[in-house]
Every structure is written in C-alpha cells, then in structure tokens.
Design an enzyme around this catalytic site. Structure first.
Site, short mmCIF file in Angstrom:
data_model
loop_
_atom_site.label_atom_id
_atom_site.label_comp_id
_atom_site.label_asym_id
_atom_site.label_seq_id
_atom_site.Cartn_x
_atom_site.Cartn_y
_atom_site.Cartn_z
N SER A 37 131.05 63.02 51.56
CA SER A 37 130.82 63.59 52.84
C SER A 37 130.54 62.47 53.76
CB SER A 37 129.60 64.35 52.75
OG SER A 37 128.55 63.77 52.05
N ASP A 325 121.53 64.28 58.91
CA ASP A 325 120.15 64.65 58.11
C ASP A 325 119.71 63.31 57.34
OD1 ASP A 325 121.63 64.30 55.57
OD2 ASP A 325 122.49 66.34 55.84
N HIS A 328 122.61 61.39 55.52
CA HIS A 328 123.89 60.95 56.07
C HIS A 328 123.86 60.16 57.73
CE1 HIS A 328 124.82 64.37 53.41
NE2 HIS A 328 126.01 63.90 53.27
#
Length: 416
Positions: A37, A325, A328
């Site tokens: 991600s 967050d 990330h």
C-alpha cells in the site's frame, strides 16, 4: 586570460569527495519495484498513504494489504489479500513484506509465530538470490494435477487458514501416492527459465491413525530432480507435535511427481516464474516495518545480504507527520525514495550517487554495489578506491569548455 583557461583543467583533476544519497537508486531506466500500500496509487488514501514519490507508482507492482510472501502461500481470503505480482527490470527495488509480520499472529500447527517469521526469511532469501539473474518476476497459477485421488482438505491445528500453496490434503488411506504437476516454460509473453516453488510439510512424521504409528514422507521428483522429507520418529497421542515447515526451491520448467508416503499429499498450486538475463545485478531492499504501535520483524534485513542484495535500514522508528495514518507516509522512507527519481552513477550500501561521472560499466560486477570515496575526472591510475571509470563524454565536455573559453577570448580580442 591564460590563468582563466588553466583554471578549468586544474579543476578537472582535483579529487572531489562523493557524498552518497542514502536509499535505493538505479543506474539505468530499466528498473522496477515491488511493494504494497505504501507504493500503491490505487489505494483510496493515495497519495497521502505513499512512501514513494507519486510519479513512481507505474514503476512498482504493488497491492495494499498484500506481500510477495503472503501472495505465494494464500489465495484471497478474509484474512489474506493475494496479488499476482509481476514486474520486469534489470535493476530491482523491493519495499514490501510488512503485511505478514508478528502483528498477524499467524501459526498453523505447533511452529508458532516465530516459526513463520523464519519461513518468511527463507522465502525472501531465495527470492533475492534468484532475482539477481532475472529481469522479470511473475507470480503464476499452476494447472491442477490430473487424476487426483480422493482427498480431504487439510486444516491448521490453530483453526487458522491453511496455506493454499502448496496444497496439503489428507488421503483416504496410507497407500504411497503420486500426482503429476507441471512448471511451464512460459506464462503469457514471460519466459520461465526457473521457478521459485514452496515445498511445505508437517514435520516429525508418524501421524497416528487408529492408535497405530505411521511414517510420513513427501517429495517433488523428476528424472533430474529430487527434493524430499521423510521422518518416522514416533510421537503418539498427546505428545505428538508437528511444525508446519517450508523450504523454497529453485526448480526448472518440466513435469514433476508430487509423491507421499503416509497420510498427506502435498503439491504446489503457484510459483514465481522468472526468466534469465546474461548478467548478475544485486537487488535492493528497503526495511519494511510498522510504526511502534505494532510488532514488526527483521526478516527482510536477515534475508537481504551481500553479495546478492543491498539492504537499506531505517535509522529511526516508522514516523509519520504528513501521511494518511500512523503506518503510511514515513518521513525518512519518503526521503530515501527520492533517489529513485533520477538515474544514479553508482549504487552501494551507503546509498546512490546521482552524479553523471561514471560509465554504464557500473551496472556490471564487481562495480555494482560499490561507490568510490572520491572522483577524479581524467586520472584513472592509482588507488581504485579514489578513482572511477572515466568516459570520453566527460573528456569531450571539458575540451569543449576550454575551446569555448578560447573562442570567447578571441572574439573579445577581435572587437577590442
């Protein structure tokens, strides 16, 4: 004016320190990345969720919540996100792995969480080693064996999701059994000259049936290949203990038998198909961890060793000031990844050097993986640690510069 002309050649011969840019880099445009991600532009939180510059997303094969280890062993499931990783490049950067970590608290039988981190380390060690001589890496589905005997799906003692690859199935009897599986020579337009294949089993043999002790063995076999496990150590009743164990094999295309002696049949359902290039180029891996709120592991660092891999370790905990967050958008990794925005002159564990002072020979052994401490533009004699390979391009550049200065001097003199 003469002193001005002499300034340029004297500057060219001066030894100038080289300060590497810490983080991964590439010498040519023929490079690729593998991620999760943190390099997935299709993530709804992108670009805030990215640890790489957004413009580099097309260079990465990435999927949120997935990893190359996880995707080899499991199909899509409520607990796992599988992704068909596929990318090609002479130079490769790996920044993934965190999605299978102690945070997941996964164990199948008696091996425990630590046992699976050991398997993760084994996998990435073999992946990085094989990738050094491959341009393309592609996760492929294997055709199911024909004429399968009556099988019952295996289960984990912990009630977790049993790995889908390899398939571990329970036989209806204990007669020695074999089935054929094929590792293809190609997948689409990708040539498969080698495969990374998992070979997994429950160890310690002797599975009990009706109070009797039965030996256990599994193997992958062809005319020119054999890899197997066999154990008849009695462990009966409540003392019987088994670990789910995997080895990761380099296997060539061909037809193989998956054979068993005992209660279980094991055969692969996926492999990483790779081609072969005529040079060896070490891969690069960046530490992939969670923020301090979750448990991480050092499997990537343990797997990425010289001479086949260059590891870039974070120097601070995973820290986010402008991300989506807490896990990330790490400040340090974002800075490290800036080196991928341009071609570098050399790659080393100390970082990359984005100076156009080296020839393309730096991508070949033994040059790849090292950067000099100093450079001298013309002088290539003496200590190899302070000189680099010069090129006719730079010689021509300096000659042209001197000619231009002389021409300017002549023009000024003419009009004066």
């Amino acid at each position: 004016m003469l002193s001005l002309i002499l300034f340029f050649p004297s500057f060219a011969f001066a030894a100038t320190p080289v300060t590497p840019y810490y983080g991964p880099g590439h010498i040519t445009f023929d490079w690729c990345g593998f991620g999760d991600s943190r390099s997935d532009c299709t993530n709804p939180q992108s670009p805030m969720s990215l640890d790489i510059p957004q413009q580099l997303c097309p260079k990465f094969s990435s999927k949120s919540s997935s990893s190359m280890f996880l995707s080899l062993h499991w199909n899509n499931h409520s607990s796992f996100v599988s992704y068909d990783y596929f990318n090609c490049g002479v130079e490769k950067v790996f920044y993934e792995g965190v999605n299978f970590s102690p945070r997941k608290q996964y164990s199948c039988w008696d091996e425990g969480v630590d046992g699976w981190i050991e398997l993760k380390t084994r996998f990435y060690t073999k992946l990085y080693q094989m990738a050094t001589t491959s341009r393309c890496i592609k996760l492929i589905q294997l055709q199911a064996p024909s004429s399968l005997p009556t099988l019952q799906a295996g289960v984990c003692r912990t009630n977790k999701q049993l790995p889908d690859n390899p398939r571990l199935a329970l036989l209806s009897d204990t007669v020695p059994t074999s089935v054929q599986f094929v590792l293809p020579g190609s997948s689409g337009t990708t040539i498969c000259t080698k495969h990374l294949v998992p070979f997994c089993y429950l160890n310690h043999g002797c599975f009990t049936t009706g109070g009797s002790c039965l030996p256990f063995g599994v193997s992958y076999v062809s005319d020119s290949f054999y890899y197997g496990y066999y154990d008849a150590t009695p462990q009966i009743g409540s003392t019987e203990s088994h670990d789910y164990v995997c080895d990761y094999l380099f296997m060539e295309p061909g037809t193989y038998n998956a054979s068993t002696v005992g209660k279980f049949l094991v055969y692969p359902t996926k492999s990483y198909c790779m081609d072969t290039m005529n040079i060896t180029v070490p891969v690069q891996a960046v530490q992939s961890i969670w923020s301090e709120q979750y448990a991480s592991d050092d499997a990537i660092g343990q797997a990425c060793k010289a001479p086949y891999c260059i590891f870039y370790n974070k120097t601070t905990p995973y820290t986010v000031t402008n991300g989506s967050d807490a896990n990330h958008g790490d400040d340090e990794v974002r800075m490290m990844m800036q080196g991928l925005l341009r071609n570098s002159s050399c790659i080393s564990p100390q970082g990359s050097t984005p100076l156009a002072l080296y020839s393309t020979e730096m991508i070949y052994e033994p040059n790849y993986g090292s950067c000099p401490q100093f450079y001298k533009l013309f002088d290539t004699s003496g200590n190899e640690n302070i000189d680099v390979i010069s090129s006719s391009y730079f010689v021509a550049t300096w000659v042209l510069l001197v000619v231009v200065v002389i021409l300017i001097f002549v023009i000024i003199s003419f009009f004066c």
